[in-house]
Design a protein around this motif. Structure first.
Motif, PDB file in Angstrom:
ATOM      1  N   SER A 288       4.283  64.811  41.477  1.00 13.36           N
ATOM      2  CA  SER A 288       3.500  66.008  41.816  1.00 13.36           C
ATOM      3  C   SER A 288       2.010  65.685  41.903  1.00 13.36           C
ATOM      4  O   SER A 288       1.304  66.205  42.775  1.00 13.36           O
ATOM      5  CB  SER A 288       3.751  67.086  40.756  1.00 13.36           C
ATOM      6  N   ARG A 289       1.541  64.827  40.992  1.00  9.21           N
ATOM      7  CA  ARG A 289       0.112  64.485  41.014  1.00  9.21           C
ATOM      8  C   ARG A 289      -0.251  63.723  42.290  1.00  9.21           C
ATOM      9  O   ARG A 289      -1.292  63.984  42.936  1.00  9.21           O
ATOM     10  CB  ARG A 289      -0.216  63.655  39.772  1.00  9.21           C
ATOM     11  N   SER A 290       0.604  62.785  42.716  1.00  9.37           N
ATOM     12  CA  SER A 290       0.322  62.006  43.927  1.00  9.37           C
ATOM     13  C   SER A 290       0.365  62.879  45.172  1.00  9.37           C
ATOM     14  O   SER A 290      -0.469  62.736  46.086  1.00  9.37           O
ATOM     15  CB  SER A 290       1.341  60.867  44.051  1.00  9.37           C
ATOM     16  N   ILE A 291       1.345  63.801  45.234  1.00  9.10           N
ATOM     17  CA  ILE A 291       1.443  64.671  46.417  1.00  9.10           C
ATOM     18  C   ILE A 291       0.248  65.608  46.493  1.00  9.10           C
ATOM     19  O   ILE A 291      -0.305  65.863  47.574  1.00  9.10           O
ATOM     20  CB  ILE A 291       2.774  65.444  46.371  1.00  9.10           C
ATOM     21  N   LYS A 292      -0.194  66.144  45.328  1.00  8.24           N
ATOM     22  CA  LYS A 292      -1.353  67.028  45.331  1.00  8.24           C
ATOM     23  C   LYS A 292      -2.613  66.283  45.767  1.00  8.24           C
ATOM     24  O   LYS A 292      -3.511  66.877  46.396  1.00  8.24           O
ATOM     25  CB  LYS A 292      -1.555  67.627  43.943  1.00  8.24           C
ATOM     26  N   GLU A 293      -2.694  64.992  45.444  1.00  9.70           N
ATOM     27  CA  GLU A 293      -3.853  64.204  45.892  1.00  9.70           C
ATOM     28  C   GLU A 293      -3.854  64.039  47.409  1.00  9.70           C
ATOM     29  O   GLU A 293      -4.911  63.998  48.033  1.00  9.70           O
ATOM     30  CB  GLU A 293      -3.825  62.834  45.207  1.00  9.70           C
ATOM     31  N   MET A 294      -2.624  63.947  47.980  1.00 13.02           N
ATOM     32  CA  MET A 294      -2.545  63.818  49.441  1.00 13.02           C
ATOM     33  C   MET A 294      -2.653  65.170  50.135  1.00 13.02           C
ATOM     34  O   MET A 294      -3.196  65.273  51.242  1.00 13.02           O
ATOM     35  CB  MET A 294      -1.220  63.128  49.818  1.00 13.02           C
ATOM     36  N   SER A 295      -2.091  66.243  49.511  1.00 10.97           N
ATOM     37  CA  SER A 295      -2.106  67.569  50.134  1.00 10.97           C
ATOM     38  C   SER A 295      -2.152  68.616  49.029  1.00 10.97           C
ATOM     39  O   SER A 295      -1.105  68.983  48.478  1.00 10.97           O
ATOM     40  CB  SER A 295      -0.865  67.764  51.019  1.00 10.97           C
ATOM     41  N   ALA A 296      -3.333  69.081  48.717  1.00  6.58           N
ATOM     42  CA  ALA A 296      -3.494  70.017  47.605  1.00  6.58           C
ATOM     43  C   ALA A 296      -2.824  71.356  47.881  1.00  6.58           C
ATOM     44  O   ALA A 296      -2.478  72.089  46.950  1.00  6.58           O
ATOM     45  CB  ALA A 296      -4.977  70.226  47.306  1.00  6.58           C
ATOM     46  N   ALA A 297      -2.602  71.705  49.142  1.00  5.17           N
ATOM     47  CA  ALA A 297      -2.050  73.016  49.473  1.00  5.17           C
ATOM     48  C   ALA A 297      -0.518  73.039  49.448  1.00  5.17           C
ATOM     49  O   ALA A 297       0.078  74.113  49.558  1.00  5.17           O
ATOM     50  CB  ALA A 297      -2.545  73.456  50.857  1.00  5.17           C
ATOM     51  N   THR A 298       0.104  71.886  49.370  1.00  7.68           N
ATOM     52  CA  THR A 298       1.570  71.851  49.393  1.00  7.68           C
ATOM     53  C   THR A 298       2.126  72.349  48.065  1.00  7.68           C
ATOM     54  O   THR A 298       1.829  71.792  47.006  1.00  7.68           O
ATOM     55  CB  THR A 298       2.073  70.425  49.653  1.00  7.68           C
ATOM     56  N   PRO A 299       2.936  73.407  48.069  1.00  9.14           N
ATOM     57  CA  PRO A 299       3.507  73.898  46.803  1.00  9.14           C
ATOM     58  C   PRO A 299       4.569  72.917  46.267  1.00  9.14           C
ATOM     59  O   PRO A 299       5.323  72.332  47.043  1.00  9.14           O
ATOM     60  CB  PRO A 299       4.114  75.243  47.152  1.00  9.14           C
ATOM     61  N   ILE A 300       4.594  72.788  44.922  1.00 11.05           N
ATOM     62  CA  ILE A 300       5.537  71.863  44.279  1.00 11.05           C
ATOM     63  C   ILE A 300       6.337  72.640  43.236  1.00 11.05           C
ATOM     64  O   ILE A 300       5.773  73.323  42.381  1.00 11.05           O
ATOM     65  CB  ILE A 300       4.793  70.682  43.620  1.00 11.05           C
ATOM     66  N   ILE A 301       7.665  72.516  43.318  1.00 11.36           N
ATOM     67  CA  ILE A 301       8.579  73.129  42.333  1.00 11.36           C
ATOM     68  C   ILE A 301       9.140  72.000  41.463  1.00 11.36           C
ATOM     69  O   ILE A 301       9.699  71.034  41.993  1.00 11.36           O
ATOM     70  CB  ILE A 301       9.714  73.893  43.025  1.00 11.36           C
ATOM     71  N   LEU A 302       8.972  72.123  40.168  1.00 10.04           N
ATOM     72  CA  LEU A 302       9.533  71.153  39.216  1.00 10.04           C
ATOM     73  C   LEU A 302      10.883  71.679  38.750  1.00 10.04           C
ATOM     74  O   LEU A 302      10.974  72.693  38.068  1.00 10.04           O
ATOM     75  CB  LEU A 302       8.590  70.964  38.015  1.00 10.04           C
ATOM     76  N   LEU A 303      11.960  70.983  39.161  1.00  5.22           N
ATOM     77  CA  LEU A 303      13.332  71.374  38.808  1.00  5.22           C
ATOM     78  C   LEU A 303      13.851  70.383  37.766  1.00  5.22           C
ATOM     79  O   LEU A 303      14.081  69.212  38.082  1.00  5.22           O
ATOM     80  CB  LEU A 303      14.214  71.352  40.065  1.00  5.22           C
ATOM     81  N   THR A 304      14.015  70.843  36.516  1.00  3.68           N
ATOM     82  CA  THR A 304      14.317  69.911  35.421  1.00  3.68           C
ATOM     83  C   THR A 304      15.215  70.563  34.376  1.00  3.68           C
ATOM     84  O   THR A 304      15.221  71.794  34.229  1.00  3.68           O
ATOM     85  CB  THR A 304      13.015  69.429  34.749  1.00  3.68           C
ATOM     86  N   GLY A 305      15.973  69.721  33.685  1.00  2.64           N
ATOM     87  CA  GLY A 305      16.794  70.203  32.569  1.00  2.64           C
ATOM     88  C   GLY A 305      15.978  70.603  31.365  1.00  2.64           C
ATOM     89  O   GLY A 305      16.485  71.248  30.452  1.00  2.64           O
TER      90      GLY A 305
END
Length: 828
Positions: free
Chosen positions: A764-781
């Motif tokens: 998530s941190r790397s994607i936000k550095e490349m595109s801050a506007a892209t929403p990220i959903i963390l799907l975890t147990g």
């Protein structure tokens, strides 16, 4: 010992020499006998080992070819070994293959071999050796049992020889000592004879003849000088006899008081309570000093007042006339009592001459002489010992000193009692704290373990939950039976997820508020029966066991407030325990009923009770008291000891009573009694907030579980989205970078948290550095844990828990994509 002291010196010296020789010889014989015994046993073990190995080698062909007759003939060769009582040959499955028992022997051969080796037991040598095949594989065991008659016969022979040697040695020692002891005994006998004459005739003029310049001569000269001195002082001492007798009486009285003090000290030293200490001391004072009235008062320095703590048993007859009872308060006067509470011993020879209230109260009761002894601990007075007699001036100075010392001993014992009580209380508190800390540590360890496997469990059940929900939504032509099966699967998956989530609560603080909804207990019964059918029906029938399931449901019981999945989980645990308690089969009953109970005297209240009853072996009283403890189990390795502990936790969270009725051989009934809420219960409504999921979103799914990736991809593509998947965190980052380099963008990124090498936080941190506007959903147990601990990464826009629900996933997509469009519009 008295006869030895009265024995003549000559005989005594001879006896000492003979006893010394005897002790040395007995010690030597004992050591030699022990060595002989050890050597014989070692030799016997070695011989029997060789014999066993020979028979093992001769018998391996018979075992391999299952020729029991040949093995039996081989063992009959042991008839030439009279010491062998019995032998047994076991096959590879530890069954008896052939055996041999000596004629007339009553030996019992074991039905199965034990550990290899040898041991001595019940006067016999038992030896077990393996039977090894030619290829080195163990194919059986040979067992030999021999008696120890040879050992006993050797010990008898050795004892006879030792007795002969001992007797001969004593005769030689006696002959030699008779001649050697004369030069020593004769001078001593002369000295003893002179002493006897002096003692009997009181004639101090006699003297012992000189005996030379050795030690006995020096002793003789000193004895003669002592006689001369005694002769000189004899006349002078006669005049002092009367004075000495008087002094001896004083000493005897003092010794008697010291003995009484020691007796009282020992008596009170055995007591640990203040009342017992005071009563023991007063009883001894009344009987042995004696006193006519005795009591102990405690001093309250803040109020400057005395309170009567204990009155002697014999003094109670005088207490009413003195207006003295236990707990009576006595004001401190300005005479005796004030001096006593300041640490001084007070003696009033005649209380009739004292005008203060307390002495006058004693005088009215017929008491005249009074002693007040302070009880001091670390220079602080905390009480007073009161002793009084009816005769004036009846206490001597020695008795006053005795009472002073006694008060110190009573004070010390009382102080120790108080310290012991405080120490016991502190110890109890410490033990309780240690048990609490230990319990917490055990639960924390379990919680950490559960947290470690939660991710894998949630990954494993996520595809099942996703496909079950998708089938229920998208397949309208499902049969009623298939739809019922899928509903049960979906409910079970939800319960598993809830269970995994709650396992972490063994070491983490629970959420402050549970979301309670109306629950109909009668509707839970069929669900629990279906979910547990394999345990109470299918699995027992595989072993030929029948468990009869019965239901006894109350008519239209009111709904209770609770978490349906938790109550269902508790009932499933109780059903599993009931099945385990009936290994030979029985009846299992699920029952609901309505009860009216009086709670804390506030009037009757309605409660709904759900019970699980079995006809199994039941619980003892000790087991019933401990059955709710975490990790306590009577199932051995089959049980974890957490089932009832979790049920108890669920009951506590629902303000329910957990009731256990059980007795050995009479089965067990465990019930949960829920309070019925007042007012009308309504089902929680569906959120009125509407959402529309945009169609054909480009979605990047990052996870390390292929099954989960496939299930998410199938469902999302079924909703019309374009899905790109990446197996692992680094692959997800590379896929997002590659798309941007080609001028393509993703509407949303869904990533797992726990992945090898590169986890979801870095993704998530790397994607936000490349595109801050892209929403990220963390799907975890670990979704619920992260939210509860407020540990959501700043680069994550939404956290969803595994197994995911399609409704939650669609709502998150709609919300995030709508916000993204709104942000772009505002920016324009």
């Amino acid at each position: 010992m008295t006869r030895l002291q009265d024995m003549p010196v000559k005989r005594k010296m001879t006896l000492v020499i003979l006893l010394t020789c005897s002790a040395v010889l007995l010690l030597a014989c004992g050591v030699l006998a022990a060595y002989q015994m050890f050597d014989f046993q070692r030799t016997m073990v070695r011989n029997m080992t060789v014999l066993a190995d020979v028979f093992a080698k001769n018998s391996r062909a018979a075992i391999q070819f299952q020729d029991a007759g040949s093995a039996q003939e081989t063992l009959l060769a042991l008839q030439t070994e009279p010491a062998v009582e019995g032998a047994c040959l076991y096959d590879a499955e530890d069954g008896v293959f052939a055996d041999y028992i000596r004629a007339g022997s009553t030996v019992q051969l074991p039905s199965a071999p034990g550990m290899d080796g040898h041991r001595f037991e019940n006067g016999r040598l038992v030896l077990l050796r393996p039977v090894i095949s030619a290829n080195g594989k163990r194919i059986g065991t040979i067992y030999l049992q021999t008696d120890l008659r040879g050992v006993h016969e050797r010990l008898v022979v050795f004892g006879v020889i030792a007795a002969i040697v001992l007797l001969g040695s004593l005769l030689v020692a006696f002959a030699i000592s008779s001649r050697l002891q004369r030069p020593i005994s004769q001078p001593i006998l002369a000295l003893a004879e002179t002493a006897r004459r002096v003692a009997e005739q009181k004639d101090f003029t006699v003297r012992v003849p000189a005996q030379g310049k050795n030690e006995i001569g020096t002793l003789t000269d000193a004895f003669n000088q002592m006689l001369g001195g005694i002769e000189q002082r004899d006349n002078a001492l006669r005049g002092q006899i009367a004075e000495r007798q008087h002094a001896e009486k004083k000493v005897q009285a003092q010794l008697a008081r010291l003995e009484l003090l020691n007796q009282i000290t020992r008596s009170i030293g055995d007591r640990l309570d203040l009342s017992g200490i005071f009563q023991t001391a007063l009883k001894n004072l009344e009987e042995h000093l004696p006193v006519d009235f005795g009591m102990v008062c405690l001093y309250d320095a803040s109020e400057n007042i005395l309170s009567v703590s204990s009155i002697g048993a014999q003094s109670r007859a005088l207490a009413p006339g003195l207006e003295m009872q236990e707990q009576t308060l006595i004001s401190i006067d300005q005479n005796g009592l004030s001096r006593c509470v300041n640490g001084q011993l007070v003696y009033e020879p005649d209380v009739e001459q004292v005008e203060f209230p307390f002495p006058q109260r004693l005088a009215r009761g017929g008491l005249r002489a009074l002693v007040l002894a302070p009880m001091l601990v670390e220079s602080q007075v905390f009480g007073v010992v009161v002793a009084a007699r009816k005769s004036a001036e009846s206490f001597s100075s020695g008795e006053c000193e005795f009472l002073r010392q006694l008060s110190e001993h009573i004070a010390l014992a009382a102080h120790q009692s108080q310290l012991y009580t405080a120490l016991q209380k502190a110890y109890d508190e410490l033990r309780q704290s240690q048990q609490t800390v230990l319990q917490q540590e055990r639960l924390r360890a379990l919680g950490q373990m559960a947290s470690g496997i939660a991710h894998d469990i949630n990954n494993a059940i996520s595809p099942v939950g996703i496909y079950a929900e998708a089938l229920l939504e998208d397949e309208p032509n499902l049969s009623a039976r298939a739809r019922d099966y899928l509903t049960t699967i979906q409910r079970a998956i939800g319960d598993v997820a809830q269970t995994v989530s709650r396992m972490g609560e063994f070491y983490r603080q629970r959420r402050e508020q549970l979301v309670l909804t109306p629950v109909q207990l009668n509707s839970l019964i069929p669900q629990v029966i279906d979910l547990t059918r394999a345990r109470w029906n299918d699995m027992p029938q595989q072993r030929g066991i029948m468990i009869n399931m019965k239901t006894d449901l109350a008519k239209d019981p009111p709904a209770i407030m609770g978490v349906e999945s938790e109550i269902r989980e508790a009932l499933i645990n109780l059903v599993f325990n009931a099945v385990d308690a009936m290994p030979e089969g029985g009846t299992l009953t699920l029952r609901t009923k309505i009860e009216e109970r009086d709670t804390d005297g506030n009037g009757a209240s309605k409660r709904v009770c759900i019970q699980v009853a079995d006809t199994g072996f039941g619980m003892s009283e000790e087991t019933r008291k401990r059955c709710l403890e975490p990790f306590f189990t009577t199932k051995g390795e089959r049980g974890s000891g957490l089932g009832l502990a979790m049920v108890y936790g669920i009951a506590q969270r629902h303000s329910a009573n957990l009731e256990i009725e059980s007795a050995p051989g009479k089965g067990t009934t465990i019930g949960l009694s829920f309070p019925v809420p007042s007012g009308v219960l309504t089902e929680p409504g569906i959120s009125s907030t509407s959402y529309v999921v945009p169609s054909r979103l480009r979605i990047l799914v990052v996870d390390d579980d292929p099954l989960l990736i496939k299930s998410l991809r199938d469902c999302l593509e079924g909703d019309g989205h374009i899905v790109t998947t990446a197996n692992g965190g680094q692959a997800g980052i590379d896929a997002f970078r590659s798309a941007r380099e080609q001028g393509e963008t993703f509407s949303v990124v869904i990533t797992d948290l726990g992945m090898p090498y590169v986890d979801g936080r870095r993704v998530s941190r790397s994607i936000k550095e490349m595109s801050a506007a892209t929403p990220i959903i963390l799907l975890t147990g670990w979704g619920q844990r992260i939210v509860a601990d407020r540990d959501i990464p700043s680069s994550v826009d939404r956290v969803l828990s595994k197994p995911p629900r399609l409704r939650d996933l669609r709502e998150a997509l709609a919300h995030l994509c709508q916000n993204t469009k709104a942000d772009k519009t505002n920016a324009t």
